[in-house]
Design a protein around this motif. Structure first.
Motif, short mmCIF file in Angstrom:
data_model
loop_
_atom_site.label_atom_id
_atom_site.label_comp_id
_atom_site.label_asym_id
_atom_site.label_seq_id
_atom_site.Cartn_x
_atom_site.Cartn_y
_atom_site.Cartn_z
N GLU A 120 0.80 -1.23 0.08
CA GLU A 120 0.05 -0.06 0.13
C GLU A 120 0.87 1.41 0.00
O GLU A 120 0.74 2.13 0.63
CB GLU A 120 -0.82 -0.07 1.25
N LEU A 121 1.75 1.22 -0.71
CA LEU A 121 2.78 2.33 -1.14
C LEU A 121 1.96 3.49 -1.71
O LEU A 121 1.74 3.26 -2.95
CB LEU A 121 3.87 1.99 -1.76
N ARG A 122 1.85 4.82 -0.95
CA ARG A 122 0.93 5.82 -1.66
C ARG A 122 1.78 7.05 -1.81
O ARG A 122 1.58 7.79 -1.10
CB ARG A 122 -0.47 5.76 -0.85
N CYS A 123 2.78 7.19 -2.93
CA CYS A 123 3.52 8.24 -2.87
C CYS A 123 2.82 9.36 -3.47
O CYS A 123 1.84 9.24 -4.34
CB CYS A 123 4.55 7.88 -3.83
N ALA A 124 2.86 10.63 -3.03
CA ALA A 124 2.13 11.62 -3.54
C ALA A 124 3.14 12.33 -4.58
O ALA A 124 2.43 13.15 -5.65
CB ALA A 124 1.80 12.66 -2.52
N GLY A 125 4.44 12.27 -4.60
CA GLY A 125 5.29 12.71 -5.61
C GLY A 125 6.38 14.13 -5.15
O GLY A 125 7.21 14.37 -5.80
N THR A 126 5.90 14.30 -3.93
CA THR A 126 6.85 15.45 -3.17
C THR A 126 7.95 14.59 -2.44
O THR A 126 8.79 15.18 -1.95
CB THR A 126 5.96 16.12 -2.27
N THR B 142 10.77 5.26 1.28
CA THR B 142 10.11 5.40 2.50
C THR B 142 9.31 6.27 3.44
O THR B 142 8.73 6.45 4.34
CB THR B 142 11.46 4.86 3.70
N ALA B 143 9.67 7.62 2.58
CA ALA B 143 8.86 8.75 3.13
C ALA B 143 7.53 8.68 2.53
O ALA B 143 6.60 9.41 3.34
CB ALA B 143 9.44 9.97 2.64
N CYS B 144 7.07 7.95 1.65
CA CYS B 144 5.66 7.59 1.19
C CYS B 144 4.93 6.94 2.25
O CYS B 144 5.33 6.11 2.90
CB CYS B 144 5.72 6.81 0.07
N PRO B 145 3.45 7.34 2.43
CA PRO B 145 2.93 6.71 3.05
C PRO B 145 2.72 5.30 2.74
O PRO B 145 2.87 4.85 1.49
CB PRO B 145 1.26 7.19 3.01
#
Length: 154
Positions: free
Chosen positions: A81-87, A92-95
């Protein structure tokens, strides 16, 4: 980070520029499940590995246990469930779900295609004018000890 450091990335089982994306946690490499992953993740991962983010893409499967087309890994599946926003600066900083908490099988292992990555990463190529200039970034690591850099060209 790249390699055997917490959160470090590694490309494994490459087929051209596309590889399985593995991540280091708790002393071992493991895979990342493709659930919830979007193309935004590709740019973050390729940049973290030291490759260009423009033109990067992920390989994901369909619904349920649909295969991603990437060579399945073995051992731990570390992230789901890696949900990266792009920022984010790193994967590992992605939820994501807590480490090791997943409902996946290895057929769902995330694939990553980085321009200049994979088996063809050290080739000549025609160069390019995209991406950011400046100092070379980190060196991408590929299973088997081959180290690739997106900054080898001119």
């Amino acid at each position: 980070p790249v390699g055997e450091v917490e959160g470090g990335l590694k490309l494994s089982a490459c087929d051209g520029e596309c590889c399985r994306l593995d991540i280091f946690h708790d002393g071992a490499f493991g895979s990342i499940c493709d659930d919830s992953v979007t193309q935004v993740t590709a740019g973050i991962a390729c940049r973290q590995l030291g490759f260009a983010s423009e033109g990067a893409s992920v390989q994901v499967g369909g619904s349920g246990y649909g295969g991603s087309g990437t060579t399945p890994g073995t051992g731990a599946i570390w992230l789901d469930e890696l949900r990266c926003a792009g920022t984010e600066e790193t994967i590992t900083a992605c939820p994501h779900n807590p480490w090791g908490n997943h409902n996946c099988i290895h057929a769902e292992d995330l694939g990553l295609c980085c321009p200049g990555g994979g088996d063809g990463g050290t080739g000549g190529g025609s160069g390019g004018g995209g991406g950011g200039g400046g100092a070379p970034g980190p060196v991408g690591e590929v299973e088997g000890g081959l180290k690739l850099s997106a900054c080898d060209g001119e």
